[in-house]
Design an enzyme around this catalytic site. Structure first.
Site, PDB file in Angstrom:
ATOM      1  N   ARG A 155       0.816  -1.215   0.000  1.00  0.00           N
ATOM      2  CA  ARG A 155       0.000   0.000   0.000  1.00  0.00           C
ATOM      3  C   ARG A 155       0.854   1.272   0.000  1.00  0.00           C
ATOM      4  NH1 ARG A 155      -5.612  -0.480   1.613  1.00  0.00           N
ATOM      5  NH2 ARG A 155      -5.980  -2.626   2.212  1.00  0.00           N
ATOM      6  N   GLU A 193      14.773 -20.847  22.607  1.00  0.00           N
ATOM      7  CA  GLU A 193      15.480 -19.692  22.038  1.00  0.00           C
ATOM      8  C   GLU A 193      15.867 -18.703  23.131  1.00  0.00           C
ATOM      9  OE1 GLU A 193      13.787 -18.875  17.684  1.00  0.00           O
ATOM     10  OE2 GLU A 193      12.269 -18.593  19.222  1.00  0.00           O
ATOM     11  N   HIS A 201       5.987 -25.614  12.659  1.00  0.00           N
ATOM     12  CA  HIS A 201       7.362 -26.117  12.550  1.00  0.00           C
ATOM     13  C   HIS A 201       7.562 -27.454  13.286  1.00  0.00           C
ATOM     14  CE1 HIS A 201       8.092 -22.230  10.951  1.00  0.00           C
ATOM     15  NE2 HIS A 201       8.327 -21.587  12.079  1.00  0.00           N
ATOM     16  N   LYS A 258      10.644 -18.620  24.295  1.00  0.00           N
ATOM     17  CA  LYS A 258      11.477 -17.435  24.047  1.00  0.00           C
ATOM     18  C   LYS A 258      12.153 -17.010  25.349  1.00  0.00           C
ATOM     19  CE  LYS A 258       9.794 -16.121  19.823  1.00  0.00           C
ATOM     20  NZ  LYS A 258      10.636 -16.611  18.734  1.00  0.00           N
ATOM     21  N   ASP A 271       2.813 -20.205  17.055  1.00  0.00           N
ATOM     22  CA  ASP A 271       3.984 -19.738  16.315  1.00  0.00           C
ATOM     23  C   ASP A 271       4.931 -20.882  15.966  1.00  0.00           C
ATOM     24  OD1 ASP A 271       5.768 -17.710  15.283  1.00  0.00           O
ATOM     25  OD2 ASP A 271       7.009 -17.975  17.079  1.00  0.00           O
ATOM     26  N   LYS A 277       2.934 -19.167   6.919  1.00  0.00           N
ATOM     27  CA  LYS A 277       2.298 -19.496   8.188  1.00  0.00           C
ATOM     28  C   LYS A 277       2.006 -18.201   8.937  1.00  0.00           C
ATOM     29  CE  LYS A 277       5.222 -18.908  11.667  1.00  0.00           C
ATOM     30  NZ  LYS A 277       6.017 -19.048  12.797  1.00  0.00           N
TER      31      LYS A 277
HETATM   32  C1  BG6 Z   1       9.620 -18.298  13.029  1.00  0.00           C
HETATM   33  C2  BG6 Z   1       8.943 -17.897  14.306  1.00  0.00           C
HETATM   34  O1  BG6 Z   1       8.724 -18.925  12.164  1.00  0.00           O
HETATM   35  O2  BG6 Z   1      10.679 -19.198  13.336  1.00  0.00           O
HETATM   36  C3  BG6 Z   1       9.931 -17.264  15.265  1.00  0.00           C
HETATM   37  O3  BG6 Z   1       7.905 -16.985  14.015  1.00  0.00           O
HETATM   38  C4  BG6 Z   1      11.112 -18.187  15.492  1.00  0.00           C
HETATM   39  O4  BG6 Z   1       9.304 -16.934  16.491  1.00  0.00           O
HETATM   40  C5  BG6 Z   1      11.692 -18.629  14.155  1.00  0.00           C
HETATM   41  O5  BG6 Z   1      12.087 -17.478  16.233  1.00  0.00           O
HETATM   42  C6  BG6 Z   1      12.776 -19.670  14.359  1.00  0.00           C
HETATM   43  O6  BG6 Z   1      13.348 -20.030  13.140  1.00  0.00           O
HETATM   44  P1  BG6 Z   1      14.737 -19.463  12.646  1.00  0.00           P
HETATM   45  O7  BG6 Z   1      15.020 -20.224  11.407  1.00  0.00           O
HETATM   46  O8  BG6 Z   1      14.554 -17.997  12.410  1.00  0.00           O
HETATM   47  O9  BG6 Z   1      15.703 -19.722  13.752  1.00  0.00           O
END
Ligand code: BG6
Length: 475
Positions: free
Chosen positions: A42, A201, A225, A325, A220, A133
């Protein structure tokens, strides 16, 4: 395919992942020479303003790509501003006589109107649609989205991306399982005690409240994943690696994942939210104090779910999926814990802890490891656990690049099929529903800690040594 059109070109996904991955493909000589890339959003930007925006983002996100390659990609970029949910605004921006890749790098709320607008504007035959996603927000919305896509497009041209499927260790699950004789005979409930799929993470919210606060860790990470990893680890052997055989096997496995009852969710899941803390000297605020977070949403930043699979191979074997996280340590791995031997003939009185073997597939860095009990140095009847480990060379093409290449080449083998997307919601929905009803407490955990619950890690043993240890006495 000569045109790659990104809808939502001003967003984070485009500058953080897509354009850097395309630049890297170009650098590696993998991007078709005549492919041009158009961004649509946009924002009322001129061509130069868009390129300047991308140039700035490249400086943060494409540091592994040489400046010449970044410039070469910039020279293939163009920009158009328009309302992507309005067919009349879209029509003049799309070629009618040649197929395109239409990449929807958009928030979920805009998927459906954009797909309708694309269908109404008319895409040339052979065009491909890419969606990101999260695919829907629950089972019903995912079904609805699939219904909508089916009205205008064949499944073979639809790519639902999950960038984890582009990671080399994830693909290595297939090689490891199906190109060796040593693993497959033990890959079942008779030998496997439990399986952990872990994505802990240290990063916290990183300014993503707009997306994350409405999503949470389960949607998420687990719904997409980690369930994909589960499917690859646990599926039956496919006859070939073509898209139909592979995705049939994954979908079949997902269908066998047990639908959890409320009691099972209460007993087998943990959710948490980080509070202020320190991670490697970095101060992290409480999740609820992060900018843009609405504390009343009770969004979880940690999710752990133990699933079971109702089939002959896996009955009663727990599969624990976990991601959080702001944890104290990055731990990204799949661990297959094997049962202990049925009888230990060795004397266990002096060193009683001989663990079962574990096969560990680590990600970032990519490693393959197995723990083995052997007769250690010294007393030949005492045991030692050693680790056989290989660290793989880093991936030359990033996960996104690998998947984009498949899209450009028209191979959906590593994209999620419609039924898989729906099954994933069917599996996760009872968990989300029970959490919504507070049947499982939202536990606080300190940023920098190991989370609200520990997951017993395999004993990794000592690394196998190429040389025998030096013995001072020379004996
Ligand atoms: C993403 C998530 O799809 O994957 C994130 O939204 C996550 O929250 C991330 O940190 C992890 O994957 P990568 O490959 O970025 O380490």
């Amino acid at each position: 395919m000569r045109k790659f059109v990104i809808f939502g070109a001003s967003g984070d996904l485009t500058s953080r992942y897509l354009l850097p991955a395309l630049a890297r493909l170009l650098e590696c000589g993998r991007l078709p020479a005549d492919l041009s890339i158009e961004g649509i959003a946009r924002s009322d930007w001129s061509q130069e303003e868009f390129r300047e925006h991308v140039r700035e983002k490249f400086a943060q996100n494409a540091t592994d790509v040489a400046p010449e390659s970044r410039d070469a990609l910039l020279s293939r970029l163009s920009y158009a501003s328009g309302d992507i949910t309005d067919p009349d605004s879209l029509r003049p921006l799309l070629p009618t006589d040649e197929p395109i890749v239409a990449y929807l790098a958009l928030p979920p709320a805009v998927f459906a109107p954009t797909i309708k607008a694309l269908a109404a504007a008319g895409l040339a035959d052979g065009s491909r649609i890419v969606v990101e996603k999260p695919f829907g927000e629950d089972l019903e919305s995912a079904r609805e989205l699939n219904r909508l896509i089916r009205q205008s497009f064949r499944e073979s041209v639809v790519f639902r991306l999950d960038h984890f499927l582009g990671k080399q260790t994830v693909q290595n699950v297939l090689g490891l399982r199906f190109a060796n004789r040593i693993f497959e005979p033990i890959w079942n409930r008779n030998h496997v005690e439990r399986v952990d799929i872990v994505w802990d993470e240290t990063i916290a919210l990183e300014g993503r409240a707009g997306y994350y606060d409405a999503t949470g860790a389960a949607r998420d990470m687990l719904q997409n994943h980690l369930l994909q990893l589960t499917a690859l680890l646990a599926m039956e052997p496919p006859a070939t690696m073509d898209e139909r055989d592979l995705r049939d096997r994954k979908a079949e496995l997902m269908r066998a994942v047990h639908t959890m009852t409320e009691q099972e969710v209460s007993a087998g899941t943990v959710r948490g939210r980080y509070t202020a803390g320190e991670i490697s000297g970095r101060q992290v605020p409480s999740y609820t104090d992060e900018q843009g977070v609405d504390p009343t949403r009770n969004t979880e930043t940690f999710a752990q779910v133990t699933l079971t699979i109702d089939n002959w191979r896996w009955a009663d074997v727990p599969f624990t999926l976990r991601s959080g996280k702001a944890l104290g340590r990055d731990r990204r791995e799949m661990v297959v814990h094997l049962r202990k031997v049925p009888h230990m003939a060795f004397d266990q009185t002096s060193r009683p802890r001989q663990p079962g073997n574990a096969i560990v597939l680590g990600m970032d860095p990519d490693t393959v490891a197995a723990t083995v009990n052997i007769n250690g140095p010294g007393d030949p009847f005492s045991l030692e656990c050693i680790r056989l480990q290989t660290v793989l060379a880093p991936q030359s093409i990033p996960a996104y690049g690998r998947l984009l290449l498949d899209v450009i080449e028209g191979d959906p083998v590593l994209s999620i099929r419609d039924d898989e997307a729906e099954e994933a919601w069917r599996i996760v929905e009872p968990v989300l529903a029970a959490w919504e009803r507070d049947l499982v407490p939202l536990e606080d955990y300190r940023a920098g800690s190991s989370g609200p619950v520990e997951l017993r890690e395999p004993e990794m043993g000592v690394p196998a040594r190429p040389e025998p240890p030096e013995d001072e006495s020379g004996c």
